[in-house]
Design a protein around this motif. Structure first.
Motif, mmCIF file in Angstrom:
data_model
loop_
_atom_site.group_PDB
_atom_site.id
_atom_site.type_symbol
_atom_site.label_atom_id
_atom_site.label_comp_id
_atom_site.label_asym_id
_atom_site.label_seq_id
_atom_site.Cartn_x
_atom_site.Cartn_y
_atom_site.Cartn_z
ATOM 1 N N GLY A 12 4.696 -6.190 -0.130
ATOM 2 C CA GLY A 12 5.759 -5.387 -0.722
ATOM 3 C C GLY A 12 7.077 -5.889 -0.167
ATOM 4 O O GLY A 12 7.098 -6.616 0.834
ATOM 5 N N ASP A 13 8.167 -5.489 -0.817
ATOM 6 C CA ASP A 13 9.490 -5.934 -0.367
ATOM 7 C C ASP A 13 9.786 -5.448 1.055
ATOM 8 O O ASP A 13 9.122 -4.543 1.556
ATOM 9 C CB ASP A 13 10.572 -5.377 -1.313
ATOM 10 N N GLY A 14 10.817 -6.015 1.624
ATOM 11 C CA GLY A 14 11.261 -5.600 2.956
ATOM 12 C C GLY A 14 11.750 -4.168 2.934
ATOM 13 O O GLY A 14 12.251 -3.687 1.905
ATOM 14 N N VAL A 16 10.199 -1.324 2.816
ATOM 15 C CA VAL A 16 9.469 -0.265 2.097
ATOM 16 C C VAL A 16 8.595 0.572 3.039
ATOM 17 O O VAL A 16 8.161 1.669 2.680
ATOM 18 C CB VAL A 16 8.612 -0.821 0.932
ATOM 19 N N GLY A 17 8.324 0.032 4.242
ATOM 20 C CA GLY A 17 7.546 0.802 5.227
ATOM 21 C C GLY A 17 6.229 0.168 5.643
ATOM 22 O O GLY A 17 5.372 0.833 6.231
ATOM 23 N N LYS A 18 6.062 -1.127 5.385
ATOM 24 C CA LYS A 18 4.778 -1.791 5.678
ATOM 25 C C LYS A 18 4.420 -1.757 7.166
ATOM 26 O O LYS A 18 3.316 -1.349 7.532
ATOM 27 C CB LYS A 18 4.798 -3.252 5.194
ATOM 28 N N SER A 19 5.360 -2.177 8.000
ATOM 29 C CA SER A 19 5.068 -2.197 9.444
ATOM 30 C C SER A 19 4.839 -0.789 9.967
ATOM 31 O O SER A 19 3.948 -0.569 10.793
ATOM 32 C CB SER A 19 6.217 -2.802 10.242
ATOM 33 N N SER A 20 5.632 0.148 9.474
ATOM 34 C CA SER A 20 5.476 1.544 9.910
ATOM 35 C C SER A 20 4.102 2.069 9.499
ATOM 36 O O SER A 20 3.463 2.822 10.231
ATOM 37 C CB SER A 20 6.539 2.438 9.258
ATOM 38 N N PHE A 21 3.649 1.673 8.311
ATOM 39 C CA PHE A 21 2.352 2.103 7.790
ATOM 40 C C PHE A 21 1.227 1.614 8.712
ATOM 41 O O PHE A 21 0.367 2.383 9.134
ATOM 42 C CB PHE A 21 2.184 1.540 6.373
ATOM 43 N N ALA A 122 3.067 4.308 -3.156
ATOM 44 C CA ALA A 122 4.455 4.731 -3.333
ATOM 45 C C ALA A 122 4.880 5.446 -2.057
ATOM 46 O O ALA A 122 4.600 6.623 -1.871
ATOM 47 C CB ALA A 122 4.553 5.658 -4.540
ATOM 48 N N ASN A 123 5.538 4.717 -1.191
ATOM 49 C CA ASN A 123 5.872 5.290 0.123
ATOM 50 C C ASN A 123 7.221 6.021 0.103
ATOM 51 O O ASN A 123 7.976 5.916 -0.841
ATOM 52 C CB ASN A 123 5.865 4.163 1.174
ATOM 53 N N LYS A 124 7.458 6.746 1.172
ATOM 54 C CA LYS A 124 8.691 7.532 1.397
ATOM 55 C C LYS A 124 8.779 8.716 0.443
ATOM 56 O O LYS A 124 9.870 9.104 0.011
ATOM 57 C CB LYS A 124 9.965 6.665 1.329
ATOM 58 N N CYS A 125 7.624 9.304 0.093
ATOM 59 C CA CYS A 125 7.637 10.431 -0.842
ATOM 60 C C CYS A 125 8.223 11.686 -0.200
ATOM 61 O O CYS A 125 8.408 12.697 -0.879
ATOM 62 C CB CYS A 125 6.245 10.687 -1.427
ATOM 63 N N ASP A 126 8.539 11.642 1.087
ATOM 64 C CA ASP A 126 9.250 12.756 1.737
ATOM 65 C C ASP A 126 10.711 12.825 1.307
ATOM 66 O O ASP A 126 11.356 13.863 1.452
ATOM 67 C CB ASP A 126 9.164 12.596 3.272
ATOM 68 N N LEU A 127 11.229 11.716 0.754
ATOM 69 C CA LEU A 127 12.648 11.694 0.382
ATOM 70 C C LEU A 127 12.849 12.295 -1.012
ATOM 71 O O LEU A 127 12.030 12.092 -1.910
ATOM 72 C CB LEU A 127 13.190 10.258 0.418
ATOM 73 N N THR A 152 2.594 8.147 -0.501
ATOM 74 C CA THR A 152 2.441 8.311 0.948
ATOM 75 C C THR A 152 3.796 8.625 1.574
ATOM 76 O O THR A 152 4.842 8.333 0.991
ATOM 77 C CB THR A 152 1.936 7.011 1.630
ATOM 78 N N SER A 153 3.727 9.229 2.734
ATOM 79 C CA SER A 153 4.901 9.298 3.598
ATOM 80 C C SER A 153 4.422 8.915 4.980
ATOM 81 O O SER A 153 3.679 9.662 5.610
ATOM 82 C CB SER A 153 5.502 10.704 3.617
ATOM 83 N N VAL A 154 4.817 7.740 5.404
ATOM 84 C CA VAL A 154 4.447 7.326 6.757
ATOM 85 C C VAL A 154 5.145 8.259 7.741
ATOM 86 O O VAL A 154 4.587 8.644 8.765
ATOM 87 C CB VAL A 154 4.845 5.854 7.001
ATOM 88 N N LYS A 155 6.341 8.662 7.382
ATOM 89 C CA LYS A 155 7.120 9.547 8.259
ATOM 90 C C LYS A 155 6.372 10.856 8.517
ATOM 91 O O LYS A 155 6.246 11.296 9.652
ATOM 92 C CB LYS A 155 8.471 9.822 7.591
ATOM 93 N N ASP A 156 5.874 11.474 7.455
ATOM 94 C CA ASP A 156 5.172 12.769 7.604
ATOM 95 C C ASP A 156 3.655 12.604 7.770
ATOM 96 O O ASP A 156 2.923 13.581 7.700
ATOM 97 C CB ASP A 156 5.427 13.649 6.368
HETATM 98 P P1 GDP Z 1 8.858 -3.069 6.236
HETATM 99 O O1 GDP Z 1 10.037 -3.993 6.241
HETATM 100 O O2 GDP Z 1 8.276 -2.932 4.865
HETATM 101 O O3 GDP Z 1 7.830 -3.403 7.260
HETATM 102 O O4 GDP Z 1 9.433 -1.597 6.577
HETATM 103 P P2 GDP Z 1 9.501 -0.822 7.959
HETATM 104 O O5 GDP Z 1 8.161 -0.340 8.358
HETATM 105 O O6 GDP Z 1 10.277 -1.645 8.933
HETATM 106 O O7 GDP Z 1 10.340 0.460 7.540
HETATM 107 C C1 GDP Z 1 11.659 0.356 7.013
HETATM 108 C C2 GDP Z 1 12.437 1.642 7.283
HETATM 109 O O8 GDP Z 1 11.908 2.718 6.513
HETATM 110 C C3 GDP Z 1 12.369 2.093 8.735
HETATM 111 O O9 GDP Z 1 13.628 2.610 9.072
HETATM 112 C C4 GDP Z 1 11.322 3.197 8.717
HETATM 113 O O10 GDP Z 1 11.535 4.139 9.733
HETATM 114 C C5 GDP Z 1 11.552 3.813 7.352
HETATM 115 N N1 GDP Z 1 10.336 4.441 6.786
HETATM 116 C C6 GDP Z 1 9.078 3.923 6.733
HETATM 117 N N2 GDP Z 1 8.245 4.784 6.125
HETATM 118 C C7 GDP Z 1 8.976 5.879 5.787
HETATM 119 C C8 GDP Z 1 8.660 7.116 5.116
HETATM 120 O O11 GDP Z 1 7.536 7.418 4.715
HETATM 121 N N3 GDP Z 1 9.692 7.986 4.914
HETATM 122 C C9 GDP Z 1 10.965 7.708 5.350
HETATM 123 N N4 GDP Z 1 11.894 8.628 5.105
HETATM 124 N N5 GDP Z 1 11.289 6.560 5.980
HETATM 125 C C10 GDP Z 1 10.310 5.653 6.197
#
Ligand code: GDP
Length: 174
Positions: A12-14, A16-21, A122-127, A152-156
């Protein structure tokens, strides 16, 4: 006891939350992260899948890709499944999913020549400010041969484990 070793890609693009996931999924468990010079990173998690089966998941995350780029075949080699991720608040990250999936269909094949199973996430669904509707995602997912899609929401910590489980289930049933 059977142990399956599964290589799973997260593309996925930069941003989007891959590493956080990946971090969310493996944290608290045995977790080894290797930083590789080619800009690819993988983490490992061991799952007790059933009484008779263990699954050793290798989650491969591409680091530092702001936009879709065609990946080398080496990265795809041996992969048995993929998470294609976008950010629901970014329509450009959603548009890129088509390219990610095409690249996978061209290069990531199972030994029998079939495409590897992919789940659309579909990440960041908390927003609140969504840029892509559920209906659009659903149509896209069906049209492009994803096994399913999930918000998904990695955050929540919403659906991170569920999405991965769904993909593993599909891989083991192939
Ligand atoms: P990557 O470049 O795809 O690996 O993305 P990162 O994991 O580095 O995340 C990019 C940004 O999005 C970071 O600031 C994360 O904290 C934020 N982020 C990741 N997942 C979520 C989510 O589910 N909700 C919100 N609100 N922010 C998120």
């Amino acid at each position: 006891m059977t142990e399956h070793l599964l290589k799973i890609l997260i593309v996925g693009d930069g941003n989007v939350g891959k590493s956080s996931f990946v971090h969310r999924y493996v944290s608290g468990q045995f977790n080894k992260t290797y930083k590789m010079t080619v800009g690819v990173d993988f983490s490992v998690k061991l799952l007790h899948w059933s009484d008779k089966e263990k699954v050793r998941l290798q989650l491969w995350d591409i680091a530092g890709q702001e936009r879709f780029i065609s990946m080398t075949r080496i990265y795809y080699k041996g992969a048995l499944g993929c998470v294609v991720m976008f950010d629901v608040t970014s329509s450009s990250s959603f548009s890129s999913c088509r390219h990610w999936k095409e690249d996978l269909d061209n290069k990531a094949m199972l030994p029998n020549g079939d495409s590897i199973p992919c789940i659309l996430v579909a990440n960041k669904c908390d927003l609140a400010h969504r840029a892509v509707s559920a209906d659009t995602i659903d149509k896209f997912s069906k049209a492009h041969g994803f096994i399913t899609w999930m918000e998904t929401s990695v955050k929540d910590n919403k659906n991170v484990g569920e999405a991965t489980r769904m993909l593993v289930q599909e891989i083991l049933s192939v």
